[in-house]
Write an enzyme that holds these catalytic residues in place. Sequence first.
Site, PDB file in Angstrom:
ATOM      1  CG  ASN A 203      34.483  40.714  39.023  1.00 18.02           C
ATOM      2  OD1 ASN A 203      34.924  41.778  39.438  1.00 18.02           O
ATOM      3  ND2 ASN A 203      33.978  39.799  39.829  1.00 18.02           N
TER       4      ASN A 203
ATOM      5  CD  GLU B 283      41.309  37.416  35.262  1.00 19.46           C
ATOM      6  OE1 GLU B 283      40.096  37.709  35.352  1.00 19.46           O
ATOM      7  OE2 GLU B 283      41.880  36.675  36.076  1.00 19.46           O
TER       8      GLU B 283
ATOM      9  CB  CYS C 134      40.710  34.279  32.299  1.00 19.76           C
ATOM     10  SG  CYS C 134      39.099  35.091  32.367  1.00 19.76           S
TER      11      CYS C 134
END
Length: 131
Positions: free
Chosen positions: A43, A56, A89
């Site tokens: 992230n 992701e 995601c």
Amino acid sequence: MSSVQLLFETAKSARERAYAPYSKFKVGAALRTKGGKIIAGCNVENAAYPEGVCAEGGAISALILAGETEIAEVLVMADAALCTPCGGCRQKIKEFAGDDVKVHIANLDEVKKTFTVAELLPAGFELNEKD
Ligand code: THU
């Protein structure tokens, strides 16, 4: 090393590179492609909070950059009880993974639970124009 172990180690290294000064919640993600490539993401937050990117999403950008479009297995890791992918995601994973693809959710020590893509996103959006 099994594919899950490889994904686990890859996600762990990726998580260490996460940029999460605002939430302090670091996440690593690893994907295995059908051809056997292992691809990572972490992230990346931003001072303008909504501009942050999930681990992701980062891994999926790297997947495309690597010239791949078929996900065979996913692992997401955070220092949390169960860091399942956010709703957005799940839809991003669905774009490149079949319903039966496994998504492993790990803490820093071990995989805690495994879901299929269909379990995480039942009735996910598919772009079908008028039938
Ligand atoms: N985050 C991810 O990267 N993946 C997840 O599956 C859940 C949440 C990130 C977004 C944000 O940077 C931080 O974790 C806290 O929400």
